[in-house]
Design a protein around this motif. Sequence first.
Motif, mmCIF file in Angstrom:
data_model
loop_
_atom_site.group_PDB
_atom_site.id
_atom_site.type_symbol
_atom_site.label_atom_id
_atom_site.label_comp_id
_atom_site.label_asym_id
_atom_site.label_seq_id
_atom_site.Cartn_x
_atom_site.Cartn_y
_atom_site.Cartn_z
ATOM 1 N N GLN A 170 0.811 -1.218 0.000
ATOM 2 C CA GLN A 170 0.000 0.000 0.000
ATOM 3 C C GLN A 170 0.847 1.272 0.000
ATOM 4 O OE1 GLN A 170 -3.329 -0.314 2.962
ATOM 5 N NE2 GLN A 170 -2.348 -2.245 3.500
ATOM 6 N N PHE A 171 2.175 1.136 0.098
ATOM 7 C CA PHE A 171 3.037 2.309 0.143
ATOM 8 C C PHE A 171 3.061 3.003 -1.219
ATOM 9 C CE2 PHE A 171 4.163 0.646 4.105
ATOM 10 C CZ PHE A 171 5.044 1.482 4.771
ATOM 11 N N PRO A 172 3.361 4.294 -1.250
ATOM 12 C CA PRO A 172 3.475 5.017 -2.528
ATOM 13 C C PRO A 172 4.537 4.372 -3.418
ATOM 14 C CG PRO A 172 3.447 6.547 -0.672
ATOM 15 C CD PRO A 172 3.570 5.175 -0.090
ATOM 16 N N PRO A 173 4.318 4.373 -4.735
ATOM 17 C CA PRO A 173 5.246 3.710 -5.670
ATOM 18 C C PRO A 173 6.679 4.202 -5.554
ATOM 19 C CG PRO A 173 3.209 4.316 -6.781
ATOM 20 C CD PRO A 173 3.150 4.946 -5.419
ATOM 21 N N GLU A 174 6.864 5.498 -5.210
ATOM 22 C CA GLU A 174 8.221 6.042 -5.208
ATOM 23 C C GLU A 174 9.103 5.457 -4.110
ATOM 24 O OE1 GLU A 174 5.490 9.112 -3.171
ATOM 25 O OE2 GLU A 174 5.457 7.783 -4.910
ATOM 26 N N ILE A 175 8.516 4.853 -3.068
ATOM 27 C CA ILE A 175 9.336 4.233 -2.020
ATOM 28 C C ILE A 175 9.037 2.751 -1.855
ATOM 29 C CG2 ILE A 175 9.570 6.394 -0.744
ATOM 30 C CD1 ILE A 175 7.515 5.354 1.238
ATOM 31 N N ARG A 176 8.004 2.274 -2.548
ATOM 32 C CA ARG A 176 7.574 0.883 -2.355
ATOM 33 C C ARG A 176 8.663 -0.112 -2.737
ATOM 34 N NH1 ARG A 176 3.238 -0.085 -6.193
ATOM 35 N NH2 ARG A 176 2.057 1.331 -4.862
ATOM 36 N N THR A 204 12.292 3.905 9.149
ATOM 37 C CA THR A 204 12.400 5.251 8.594
ATOM 38 C C THR A 204 11.417 5.450 7.451
ATOM 39 O OG1 THR A 204 14.743 5.337 9.184
ATOM 40 C CG2 THR A 204 13.976 6.908 7.538
ATOM 41 N N ALA A 205 11.263 4.429 6.594
ATOM 42 C CA ALA A 205 10.342 4.528 5.463
ATOM 43 C C ALA A 205 8.919 4.773 5.939
ATOM 44 C CB ALA A 205 10.412 3.252 4.629
ATOM 45 N N ALA A 206 8.574 4.164 7.075
ATOM 46 C CA ALA A 206 7.219 4.339 7.601
ATOM 47 C C ALA A 206 6.949 5.796 7.975
ATOM 48 C CB ALA A 206 7.003 3.430 8.810
ATOM 49 N N THR A 207 7.998 6.530 8.325
ATOM 50 C CA THR A 207 7.815 7.936 8.713
ATOM 51 C C THR A 207 7.697 8.843 7.496
ATOM 52 O OG1 THR A 207 10.184 8.479 8.745
ATOM 53 C CG2 THR A 207 9.252 7.492 10.734
ATOM 54 N N ALA A 259 -3.613 1.814 5.924
ATOM 55 C CA ALA A 259 -4.155 0.836 6.870
ATOM 56 C C ALA A 259 -3.051 -0.102 7.327
ATOM 57 C CB ALA A 259 -5.280 0.044 6.199
ATOM 58 N N GLY A 260 -2.961 -0.300 8.625
ATOM 59 C CA GLY A 260 -1.969 -1.229 9.163
ATOM 60 C C GLY A 260 -0.599 -0.635 9.371
ATOM 61 N N MET A 261 -0.453 0.709 9.274
ATOM 62 C CA MET A 261 0.863 1.318 9.433
ATOM 63 C C MET A 261 1.425 1.080 10.834
ATOM 64 S SD MET A 261 3.404 2.763 8.193
ATOM 65 C CE MET A 261 2.803 3.325 6.612
ATOM 66 N N THR A 262 0.547 1.191 11.836
ATOM 67 C CA THR A 262 1.007 0.932 13.207
ATOM 68 C C THR A 262 1.481 -0.504 13.348
ATOM 69 O OG1 THR A 262 -0.521 2.586 14.108
ATOM 70 C CG2 THR A 262 0.359 0.947 15.643
ATOM 71 N N ASP A 263 0.747 -1.441 12.749
ATOM 72 C CA ASP A 263 1.154 -2.853 12.794
ATOM 73 C C ASP A 263 2.475 -3.052 12.057
ATOM 74 O OD1 ASP A 263 -1.071 -3.587 14.239
ATOM 75 O OD2 ASP A 263 -2.237 -4.145 12.474
ATOM 76 N N PHE A 264 2.678 -2.319 10.966
ATOM 77 C CA PHE A 264 3.932 -2.417 10.208
ATOM 78 C C PHE A 264 5.111 -2.064 11.111
ATOM 79 C CE2 PHE A 264 7.311 -0.705 7.552
ATOM 80 C CZ PHE A 264 7.347 -1.577 6.475
ATOM 81 N N THR A 265 4.986 -0.928 11.808
ATOM 82 C CA THR A 265 6.056 -0.498 12.714
ATOM 83 C C THR A 265 6.259 -1.503 13.847
ATOM 84 O OG1 THR A 265 5.563 1.825 12.225
ATOM 85 C CG2 THR A 265 6.848 1.369 14.202
ATOM 86 N N ASN A 266 5.153 -1.975 14.403
ATOM 87 C CA ASN A 266 5.248 -2.941 15.509
ATOM 88 C C ASN A 266 5.885 -4.247 15.059
ATOM 89 O OD1 ASN A 266 4.071 -1.130 17.292
ATOM 90 N ND2 ASN A 266 2.013 -1.943 17.036
ATOM 91 N N ASN A 267 5.568 -4.679 13.832
ATOM 92 C CA ASN A 267 6.143 -5.926 13.314
ATOM 93 C C ASN A 267 7.656 -5.805 13.132
ATOM 94 O OD1 ASN A 267 3.726 -7.352 13.211
ATOM 95 N ND2 ASN A 267 3.254 -6.676 11.130
ATOM 96 N N VAL A 268 8.104 -4.640 12.641
ATOM 97 C CA VAL A 268 9.547 -4.420 12.490
ATOM 98 C C VAL A 268 10.225 -4.464 13.854
ATOM 99 C CG1 VAL A 268 11.327 -2.780 11.786
ATOM 100 C CG2 VAL A 268 9.293 -3.072 10.370
ATOM 101 N N ILE A 292 18.156 -7.496 18.435
ATOM 102 C CA ILE A 292 18.691 -6.303 17.776
ATOM 103 C C ILE A 292 17.958 -5.093 18.339
ATOM 104 C CG2 ILE A 292 18.931 -5.058 15.596
ATOM 105 C CD1 ILE A 292 19.122 -7.737 14.181
ATOM 106 N N GLU A 293 18.711 -4.194 18.947
ATOM 107 C CA GLU A 293 18.087 -3.018 19.553
ATOM 108 C C GLU A 293 17.722 -2.001 18.480
ATOM 109 O OE1 GLU A 293 19.012 0.415 22.965
ATOM 110 O OE2 GLU A 293 20.471 -1.160 22.502
ATOM 111 N N LEU A 294 16.447 -1.634 18.431
ATOM 112 C CA LEU A 294 15.963 -0.664 17.457
ATOM 113 C C LEU A 294 15.304 0.502 18.185
ATOM 114 C CD1 LEU A 294 14.245 -3.076 14.890
ATOM 115 C CD2 LEU A 294 16.502 -2.047 14.682
ATOM 116 N N LYS A 295 15.443 1.692 17.622
ATOM 117 C CA LYS A 295 14.779 2.865 18.168
ATOM 118 C C LYS A 295 13.911 3.484 17.086
ATOM 119 C CE LYS A 295 18.361 4.090 21.543
ATOM 120 N NZ LYS A 295 19.298 5.153 22.005
ATOM 121 N N LEU A 296 12.684 3.848 17.479
ATOM 122 C CA LEU A 296 11.781 4.483 16.520
ATOM 123 C C LEU A 296 12.336 5.842 16.120
ATOM 124 C CD1 LEU A 296 8.322 3.689 18.113
ATOM 125 C CD2 LEU A 296 9.193 2.805 15.984
#
Length: 215
Positions: free
Chosen positions: A138-144, A179-182, A189-198, A207-211
């Motif tokens: 569902q992401f825009p084509p330019e970054i998908r 970063t792409a999510a930002t 739809a599902g953007m929050t789930d996308f971030t949570n899944n990562v 692996i320590e990750l920071k939003l």
Amino acid sequence: MLKNLDIVALKNPSLEHNLLAGQVGTIVEILALEVYEVEFSDDDGQTYAMQALPAHQLLKLHYKPLKTMSNNINQFGKGDNVAGDKIQNDFKGANIGNFAKEVKDNASQQASNFTQTSGANISEILQLIVNLRQTAAQFPPEIRDDIIIDIDDVEVEIQKPEKERNLPKLKKRLLALLTAATLVAGPIAGMTDFTNNVMEIGSKLNIELKLPSGK
């Protein structure tokens, strides 16, 4: 025809870039017909060269045989069955029971190491990757396309044995996904789930990750 994420080796040295014949890299982009961007990284995942190379200078590496050799060997050969007679003679007087148990134990341990990673089952992480792909569509084509490449890289590393995984590369790809999510301006739809899944993939791999700021 080579493709993205293929592991390749240089057929000839590229001295101007300090690359030797046999240097191993990963195709990260197709620049033109039969021309590829190849990333060369050290054991710590640090890139030391990024070079555009034509296909004729590259050799694709393969890790599986075309056919699997049969494991069936007649251990009790007669007459001219030399292989069977040799196995029978070589193992005569040996403690076959202990040998078989050791082989079985080693195989069980290797299977256990492959199916577990930091207490997490590989299939659980692969399911999270499936979820990422569904949202990425569902992401825009330019970054998908870049997002899908990052997801592919993560999946390739996950399917390697634990000791062979490139954790710095995994962290780099997971951070790129966060970063792409930002960068997405419109609601998805599902953007929050996308971030949570990562974040969950990072947690399962220790692996320590920071939003990124703003998330």
